[in-house]
Every structure is written in C-alpha cells, then in structure tokens.
Design an enzyme around this catalytic site. Structure first.
Site, PDB file in Angstrom:
ATOM      1  N   CYS A  74      45.104 -11.924 -83.153  1.00 54.24           N
ATOM      2  CA  CYS A  74      45.190 -11.031 -84.313  1.00 54.24           C
ATOM      3  C   CYS A  74      46.344 -10.080 -84.059  1.00 54.24           C
ATOM      4  CB  CYS A  74      43.886 -10.275 -84.516  1.00 54.24           C
ATOM      5  SG  CYS A  74      43.945  -9.018 -85.821  1.00 54.24           S
ATOM      6  N   CYS A  76      48.673  -8.574 -91.683  1.00 57.37           N
ATOM      7  CA  CYS A  76      48.354  -9.392 -90.517  1.00 57.37           C
ATOM      8  C   CYS A  76      49.630  -9.569 -89.699  1.00 57.37           C
ATOM      9  CB  CYS A  76      47.795 -10.744 -90.941  1.00 57.37           C
ATOM     10  SG  CYS A  76      47.464 -11.830 -89.540  1.00 57.37           S
TER      11      CYS A  76
END
Length: 281
Positions: A223, A71
């Site tokens: 994101c 991530c």
C-alpha cells in the site's frame, strides 16, 4: 470496455482510460471487476481522466465500491500507463487526486519493473485531519483495546486515513483478525487503513518491514499511502531518523524519503503492466 491490469509491488489494479470509454456505474464496476473469483481481480480500479499538462486526474475505487482518495502504488501504475503510450516523459507530471495535486516522475527501468517516484504530500498527524477521535490533537502511540489486546496506534492522514502500529513481528501478528476491527472501529468515522511495522537493520541502512490491511480491500501485498504513513509514524515516534528508508512489503521493495516534517514525503517503487484486455460484462 478496454482495460489494463497493472501492479506496483504486488498491489494490483484495473485501469480504465475514460477518455475513450463511456461513463458507467463505477462503484458497481469496481466490485465486479476486482472480484478474484468471478472477475479480473484487483485491489482497486483506477480511472484516467483529462490530459497531461492540463487537467490530468486519477480517480480510484476500492474493491467494495467505495471511493479512495489516493493510492501511492496506484499512481505509479497510472504513470506507467501514460509513459508506455508516450504521453509523459521522465520529467515531473502533475496529477489531480482526491488527496489533492501530486506529481509522478519516471526514473527508468529497475529490477522489479519501471521505477517511478511520486509525491505523497505532507503527512498530517492532526487527529481531526485523519480523522480520528482517539486524541484531541495528535494521536501518537495512543493505546487502543482491540480483540483482547492493547495496541498503540499512531494516526496519520496521507489524504486518506491511516492507523499505524509498531509490533514485535509483522509475520506473527494476526492482521486478518485485527485489521477489520481497527478499520471499522468507532474511533475512525471514515474507517481507516491499518499498517503494522518493525524496524530492521540491514547493510543498506534503515529498513521497515511492514504489512497492511487496506480500507475497503483487506490484506494487500503493498500500500503506497500506507508505506508513507508508516514511514511518517516511525520517524515521528523516533523509531528511525528522518531521511531515506527502505520498506519490505509482502509484494517487494519500496523506498521512501522524508527529510523534514514540513516536506512532501516521496515514495519510489516499481510499476508493471500485467496485460491489456476487454471487459464484456
């Protein structure tokens, strides 16, 4: 159990330093602690393992308990946690992830919080790497019938799977309805993250307005790996030129740089500590 809540451009995480905590059922913990009504709330759990300069590793779980390879916003929060405790400085620090070895670098304070740069690796548009069955080699602007409409998808692996679509208006696009249909589409055997974007001309140069449906999490404010995939898709399809680009996400502003298709894509953005607390469940 001690934990720290952090966010990067509104993409929020619960970080646990496993060097001082016992092992447990982390998928179950992620489901409980990420619940926004009965838990702390978060887009994922970050586990810190190892030591800087040796075997430093970030492990991530999604809110549904599934493992995530990487991530881009989470790894910046990971870096802030270590920086605040004096364990890393402002040079590059290597971090092992499920997407392979990457690096982070603290750049100093910014208007949204501590600015951190991270490598996201080299974007891979090979269909087998994503993986997707939409194409035999590269899935670039491949039409897919979803929810009664045709959407052109460009598929990118950032160590995790992404499907990216250029749309007329990210605000008006029905991401809540279309997102889960693409995430679970049979063309993506490991499911996929789904990003939508539109180029925006600003005084500061090229900017992409993007929104995201994250695999295992749903709609999130940002994101990091999705930002990287969006930039790669936009550059490979000619929507913008290679180089530096800004990204306007629901949670704030990010920057990315990809000078050449064989280079690592670099993501720069904020990391903020929200609070420290104990989990007693």
């Amino acid at each position: 159990m001690r934990f720290t809540k952090l966010h990067g451009a509104g993409n929020d995480f619960v970080l646990v330093d496993t060097r001082s905590e016992d092992e447990r059922d982390w998928p179950q913990f992620a489901q409980s602690v990420c619940d926004r009504h009965f838990g702390v709330g978060g887009d994922g759990v970050l586990l810190l393992r190892g030591e800087p300069g040796e075997n430093l590793e970030m492990v991530m779980y999604n809110p549904d308990g599934s493992a995530a390879e990487m991530c881009g916003n989470g790894i910046r929060c990971f870096a802030k946690y270590l920086y605040d405790r004096g364990e890393i400085g402002e040079g590059r620090t290597g971090v092992l992830t499920g997407a392979g070895p990457l690096w982070v670098q603290v750049l100093g304070d910014g208007p949204q919080g501590l600015r951190v740069a991270t490598s996201l690796g080299v974007p891979d548009l090979d269909a087998a790497a994503v993986p997707t069955t939409l194409a035999a080699d590269m899935a670039i602007e491949v039409p897919l019938e979803i929810g009664g409409q045709e959407i052109e998808l460009t598929c990118v692996s950032m160590g995790n799977p992404h499907a990216v679509a250029r749309v007329e208006s990210p605000e008006e696009f029905d991401l809540e309805r279309i997102g889960p249909q693409i995430e679970h589409h049979p063309a993506f055997p490991e499911r996929t993250n789904f990003e939508i974007y539109a180029p925006v001309v600003t005084r500061n140069g090229a900017t992409l307005r993007m929104r995201v449906w994250e695999r295992g999490a749903g709609i999130t404010l940002a994101c990091g790996s999705g930002a990287g995939a969006t930039v790669a898709a936009a550059m490979k399809t000619g929507a913008i030129e290679f180089g530096r680009v800004g990204l306007e996400v629901d949670g704030g502003h990010l920057e990315a740089e990809w000078d050449h298709e064989h280079d690592d894509l670099i993501l720069i953005g904020p990391a903020v500590t929200v609070f420290d607390a104990d989990w007693n469940h």
